[in-house]
Design a protein around this motif. Structure first.
Motif: not given
Ligand code: GLU
Length: 468
Positions: A19, A55, A214, A218
């Motif tokens: 995803r 998100e 990602r 993170m």
């Molecule tokens: N929504 C987060 C961002 O735009 C990414 C989070 C994720 O991939 O878990 O940085």
């Protein structure tokens, strides 16, 4: 390139699900597009499913009108979700339910610390006697500001969580993190906003994500999220953190750092090639030696050039004038942001978007259905005119917003933009633009699915930050 498919058995049972989960805080910038392509190519290589999730829980940072705009930009750059796009703000009840369960199991607790207190001292609200007092107080006065947290100290201190194995980075140790982790993990903020870490875990479980690709920023979050999987008795996905793209002073490209919008500087072809080169240097060089790939790229470039050639100086001046007139009502900051998109590349991208939209609108008209989202998903409540309002009666008409949305939401509704472009180009060029756009996306899809996807090599991902 069909040979490359022989490496993969189409009958192979495959439940890989990856995803890309952007926050709609502004235009796509190269850093997020880079992550999106990595996740997309990896899922193509695995012949799995690729999902897009929005998100948007941090409402002040993510205005709702940005959602359709972000979806449009992702579509422009060749990224589509294999299933309905999940928008977090549509699932608040699920997150609340999870918090209730954690509260009733006594894993979660109410916290009345102010932000300043939370920073200064370890939170003690979780201790049984204090918790009893807080719950009593909240029963008397539910308006007392409070957040909801979980104390994950035992998990963070456990042997298993001292490190995890990352697909790209290998063993990542908690002790290697730059800052110690705060074990008093917020689930719901005092202002009622559901915390990212909780929502992301629930979504990844719900959507049966098997691998999370990602950015390496993170890594801390991964350590905080792993305990939530344990609390939910669920198997976590596999993690693959890719390096960040930074500017020359080492700062991550982000909206806060005023990273330029890819919309203004890269067409889908150029952004694909740049990201491929940055993510898979050796694969990139190898592919560029293959005759059929070179031909495909030449065709794509030619198609793009023909499209750009339709935007003559005269057309461009006429459009710029009309588009600028549309920006009158904006604040100076919004106006600057929108104007920054009106580069020659931005105009080509806009034409690609508008022409795609025109084709979709035509499809919709052919089906005598003026709401294409109802085809997208029959269960989609957005598609139901009667359900346009949320609890507070403020819900926008989503299908229309989606349908009419464009890069900034400031250029006016789609219908206006379509009229503007078709008038500026004239009938013949407008027709040509639509044909070229259809060919462009056919070629771009082939580049992604037949060339890059099957050759994507997860072990050849860079590990260190990439300085642009
Ligand atoms: N929504 C987060 C961002 O735009 C990414 C989070 C994720 O991939 O878990 O940085």
């Amino acid at each position: 390139m069909s040979d490359s498919y022989s490496l993969y058995s189409p009958d192979l049972p495959n439940d890989y699900c990856g995803r890309f989960a952007p926050s709609p805080s502004g235009h796509l910038h190269l850093g997020s597009l880079f992550t999106a392509y990595a996740a997309y190519w990896r899922s193509l290589e695995q012949q799995g499913t690729f999902l897009i999730r929005i998100e948007d829980l941090d409402f002040p940072r993510c205005p709702r009108q940005n959602i359709p705009l972000l979806c449009q930009e992702l579509q422009l750059f060749g990224l589509h979700s294999d299933k309905k796009v999940r928008v977090q703000s549509e699932h608040l009840g699920e997150y609340q339910q999870a918090i209730q369960t954690l509260l009733s199991n006594d894993f979660a607790y109410f916290c009345t610390c102010t932000r300043a207190q939370s920073k200064e001292q370890p939170c003690t609200c979780w201790m049984a006697n204090k918790q009893a007092r807080i719950r009593e107080k909240l029963a008397r006065d539910p308006d007392t500001p409070h957040s909801c947290k979980v104390n994950i100290t035992p998990y963070l201190e456990s042997e298993e969580l001292q490190s995890f194995t990352d697909v790209n980075l290998g063993e990542v140790k908690q002790s290697d993190l730059e800052h110690p982790l705060n074990p008093y993990l917020t689930l719901e903020r005092a202002d009622g906003i559901i915390a990212y870490n909780l929502a992301v875990v629930i979504d990844d479980i719900e959507q049966e994500i098997t691998e999370v690709v990602r950015g390496a920023d993170m890594l801390d979050a991964t350590f905080l999220q792993l305990p939530l999987y344990e609390l939910d008795s669920c198997e976590p996905p596999v993690f693959c953190h890719i390096p960040l793209i930074t500017d020359s002073s080492g700062r991550k490209l982000s909206k806060q750092n005023h990273a330029p919008a890819v919309f203004a500087d890269y067409t889908p072809r150029t952004s694909t090639l740049l990201c491929l080169q940055l993510l898979q240097e050796s694969v990139y060089h190898e592919l560029l030696q293959q005759e059929d790939v070179v031909t495909l790229l030449q065709d794509l470039e030619q198609c793009e050039a023909s499209l750009t050639a339709l935007i003559t100086a005269e057309v461009s001046t006429q459009l710029q004038k009309k588009l600028q007139a549309q920006l009158r009502k904006l604040s100076p900051k919004e106006k600057d942001e929108a104007l920054a998109l009106l580069t020659p590349t931005g105009l080509t991208n806009m034409l690609l978007l508008v022409a795609t939209q025109a084709q979709q609108a035509e499809l919709v008209a052919q089906r005598e259905d003026d709401d294409f989202l109802s085809d997208y998903d029959d269960d989609d409540e957005w598609a139901d005119e009667d359900e346009d309002e949320d609890d507070d009666g403020v819900r926008e008409n989503w299908p229309r917003a989606y349908y009419e949305g464009i890069a900034t939401g400031t250029y006016g509704p789609w219908s206006k933009l379509l009229a503007l472009w078709s008038t500026a180009l004239g009938e013949t060029s407008w027709q040509q633009a639509q044909e070229l756009t259809a060919t462009y996306y056919e070629l771009l899809t082939r580049l992604h699915t037949e060339v890059i996807g099957p050759h994507f090599q997860v072990h050849a991902l860079p590990k260190k930050p990439i300085v642009l």
